[in-house]
Design a protein around this motif. Structure first.
Motif, PDB file in Angstrom:
ATOM      1  N   ALA A  24       1.095  -1.098   0.098  1.00  0.00           N
ATOM      2  CA  ALA A  24       0.111   0.022   0.091  1.00  0.00           C
ATOM      3  C   ALA A  24       0.850   0.990   0.013  1.00  0.00           C
ATOM      4  O   ALA A  24       0.573   2.111  -0.659  1.00  0.00           O
ATOM      5  CB  ALA A  24      -0.630  -0.066   1.129  1.00  0.00           C
ATOM      6  N   ALA A  82      -4.947  -3.399  -0.573  1.00  0.00           N
ATOM      7  CA  ALA A  82      -5.280  -2.500   0.432  1.00  0.00           C
ATOM      8  C   ALA A  82      -5.658  -1.398   0.010  1.00  0.00           C
ATOM      9  O   ALA A  82      -5.780  -0.336   0.925  1.00  0.00           O
ATOM     10  CB  ALA A  82      -4.382  -2.625   1.501  1.00  0.00           C
ATOM     11  N   ARG A  84      -7.576   2.050  -1.158  1.00  0.00           N
ATOM     12  CA  ARG A  84      -8.674   2.743  -0.931  1.00  0.00           C
ATOM     13  C   ARG A  84      -8.996   3.655  -2.079  1.00  0.00           C
ATOM     14  O   ARG A  84      -9.063   3.427  -3.078  1.00  0.00           O
ATOM     15  CB  ARG A  84      -8.624   3.317   0.426  1.00  0.00           C
ATOM     16  CG  ARG A  84      -8.254   2.239   1.691  1.00  0.00           C
ATOM     17  CD  ARG A  84      -9.532   1.379   1.890  1.00  0.00           C
ATOM     18  NE  ARG A  84      -9.090   0.711   2.984  1.00  0.00           N
ATOM     19  CZ  ARG A  84      -8.863  -0.595   3.159  1.00  0.00           C
ATOM     20  NH1 ARG A  84      -8.350  -1.237   1.842  1.00  0.00           N
ATOM     21  NH2 ARG A  84      -8.724  -0.942   4.439  1.00  0.00           N
ATOM     22  N   GLU A 344      -2.651  -4.243   6.397  1.00  0.00           N
ATOM     23  CA  GLU A 344      -2.865  -3.120   5.243  1.00  0.00           C
ATOM     24  C   GLU A 344      -1.742  -3.239   4.231  1.00  0.00           C
ATOM     25  O   GLU A 344      -1.415  -2.268   3.676  1.00  0.00           O
ATOM     26  CB  GLU A 344      -2.927  -1.826   5.811  1.00  0.00           C
ATOM     27  CG  GLU A 344      -4.289  -1.583   6.770  1.00  0.00           C
ATOM     28  CD  GLU A 344      -5.729  -1.735   5.877  1.00  0.00           C
ATOM     29  OE1 GLU A 344      -5.526  -0.967   4.733  1.00  0.00           O
ATOM     30  OE2 GLU A 344      -6.041  -2.417   6.231  1.00  0.00           O
TER      31      GLU A 344
END
Length: 389
Positions: A24, A82, A84, A344
Motif C-alpha cells: 500500500a 489494501a 482505498r 494493510e
C-alpha cells in the motif's frame, strides 16, 4: 573485471511505491548491495518486480501497455488489495551517478480508463532537481490517447532523459530454472527469459572471444565447487541448437564430456549466476541464488557480490531465505530490507532502523541468528500435522 574497466554508472538510491502489489506504501533507501528478507509471500519478488517494470516500459519490444496487460495481467492484478479511494498505482525512484553529484528522479502513476485500458496519471522526470518532464501536459489533455504511452518508451521524445531509459533497459533479472536450460527447444522464440529458457542462446550470441573468456573464468570459479570440472565449451548440434559441454576428470586419461542435460541443478544455477555477473553493467536482480548450492558456497556469495559491485559499480539486489547467506560479517544493517506482512499490506524497513536488532548484534548474535527468527512463519509447526485424519 579489471580496474581499468571501471566505469561510472547510475544506481538506484531510493524507491517509493504506492498501491503496487503487496505494498500500500513503501518508502525506502537503496544501497549498492541489498538483501531482501522476509517470510514467504511477503512481497520480495513483487518488490523486485517494480524494477523489472521500469525495465519493461523502457525496453525495445516492451512498453507501457505490454508491461501491464500481457506481462502482469492488467491494472487490477497489480493494484494492492489494501488500496482505498486513492487507487492510482505509483512508482517513484531516485537515482545517483557513482562518484558524482548528478542525480535523477523518475515518477510514474497509472490507473485504468472506463475500457479498463492502462492510462498514465503522471509521468515526471527531474535532473539535478530541475524538472524536464511533467505529464499530463496540454497536449495530453487535448488528446488523452497519448496517455496510453510513456515518453520513456518513445525515442522521438525521450532525448532529454534517454540516459534514464538506457539505464532502466540495462536492469537484469535472473532466477534460473535448470530444467528450462536442459530443454533448449523451449528457448525458441524466447528473449531475455529471466528463468533461463534462452540462457544457452545468450551464451551463443556473445562474441566468440568474450564467450570463451567468460567460460574460462566460470570454469576456474566452478573448479572450487566442482573439482572434477576441467573445461566448459559451447557446442552446437546438427540442428544448430547450442549446448554446453563440460569435461570432467575421469578414470580414463582423456576424461569424460557431459552436456547440460547431465549437469546438476546447482552447477547450472551457479553457471548462470556467474555469467550474469559478467553480462552487462546495469542493476542485477537475483531471486534466492542459494537454491541447490552447498552451504559453504552460499556463504561466499555476499563477498562475490561485493567484489562485483566494487569493481564494476554494478548494483545487486538479492532476495534470500538462507541463514548461510546472511552469516557474512561484511553485510551492513543498511543493506538488509525486512519485509513484514500486515493487514494493510507489507511494511518494508531497513534493519538499521530497528533498535532491537542493533542491541542483539552488539550482544554477539550474528545477523542470521537475528533475522531468521523474525522471518519465520508463526504457525510453521502446524505443517507437522499435515496428513493427520
Amino acid at each position: 573485471m579489471r580496474k581499468k574497466d571501471r566505469k561510472c554508472h547510475l544506481q538506484f538510491s531510493h524507491i517509493q511505491l504506492k498501491n503496487w502489489k503487496n505494498f500500500a506504501g513503501a518508502d525506502i533507501d537503496i544501497q549498492s548491495r541489498v538483501f531482501l528478507v522476509g517470510p514467504n509471500a511477503s512481497g520480495k519478488s513483487n518488490f523486485l518486480d517494480a524494477f523489472r517494470f521500469l525495465k519493461d516500459i523502457a525496453s525495445s519490444g516492451g512498453g507501457f501497455q505490454e508491461s501491464i496487460n500481457k506481462r502482469r495481467g492488467g491494472v487490477t492484478s497489480i493494484r494492492c488489495l489494501a488500496a482505498r479511494r486513492q487507487s492510482d498505482i505509483e512508482i517513484h525512484v531516485a537515482l545517483k551517478e557513482r562518484d558524482s553529484t548528478s542525480s535523477w528522479v523518475y515518477e510514474i502513476a497509472f490507473n485504468q480508463d472506463k475500457q479498463r485500458r492502462p492510462q498514465l496519471k503522471k509521468e515526471r522526470v527531474l535532473r539535478n532537481d530541475e524538472e524536464i518532464l511533467n505529464r499530463p501536459d496540454n497536449e495530453d489533455n487535448k488528446d488523452p490517447v497519448r496517455l496510453t504511452q510513456t515518453y520513456l518508451e518513445q525515442v522521438n521524445v525521450n532525448k532529454p532523459f534517454r540516459d534514464l531509459a538506457i539505464f532502466f533497459s540495462s536492469i537484469r533479472y535472473l532466477h534460473i530454472v535448470p530444467q528450462l536450460v536442459r530443454e533448449p527447444d523451449r528457448s525458441i522464440g524466447r528473449s531475455n527469459d529471466p528463468f533461463g529458457g534462452d540462457f544457452l542462446e545468450q551464451i551463443a550470441k556473445a562474441p566468440e572471444n568474450t564467450r570463451n573468456s567468460r567460460l574460462r573464468r566460470i570454469t576456474d570459479a566452478l573448479h572450487a565447487a566442482v573439482p572434477q570440472l576441467q573445461e566448459i565449451i559451447l557446442w552446437r548440434d546438427g540442428r544448430g541448437t547450442p549446448h554446453l559441454r563440460g569435461k570432467f576428470q575421469h578414470w580414463r586419461p582423456q576424461g569424460a564430456w557431459q552436456t547440460e542435460e547431465q549437469f546438476s541443478d546447482g552447477t547450472l544455477r551457479l553457471m548462470g549466476l556467474l555469467w550474469a555477473t559478467m553480462e552487462g553493467d546495469g542493476p542485477l536482480l537475483l531471486e534466492e541464488p542459494e537454491l541447490s548450492l552447498h552451504s559453504e558456497i552460499i556463504r561466499v556469495l555476499p563477498q562475490m557480490f561485493a567484489r562485483v559491485q566494487r569493481l564494476t559499480g554494478r548494483q545487486v539486489l538479492i532476495s534470500t531465505h538462507s541463514p548461510d547467506l546472511l552469516r557474512d560479517e561484511g553485510i551492513g544493517l543498511d543493506e538488509v530490507l525486512l519485509f513484514s506482512p500486515e493487514a494493510e499490506g507489507t511494511r518494508v524497513t531497513t534493519l538499521e532502523s530497528l533498535r532491537d536488532i542493533r542491541h542483539l548484534l552488539e550482544e554477539g548474535h550474528s545477523l542470521a541468528d537475528v533475522v531468521v527468527p523474525i522471518t519465520r512463519p508463526e504457525q510453521v509447526h502446524q505443517l507437522i500435522l499435515f496428513g493427520d485424519t
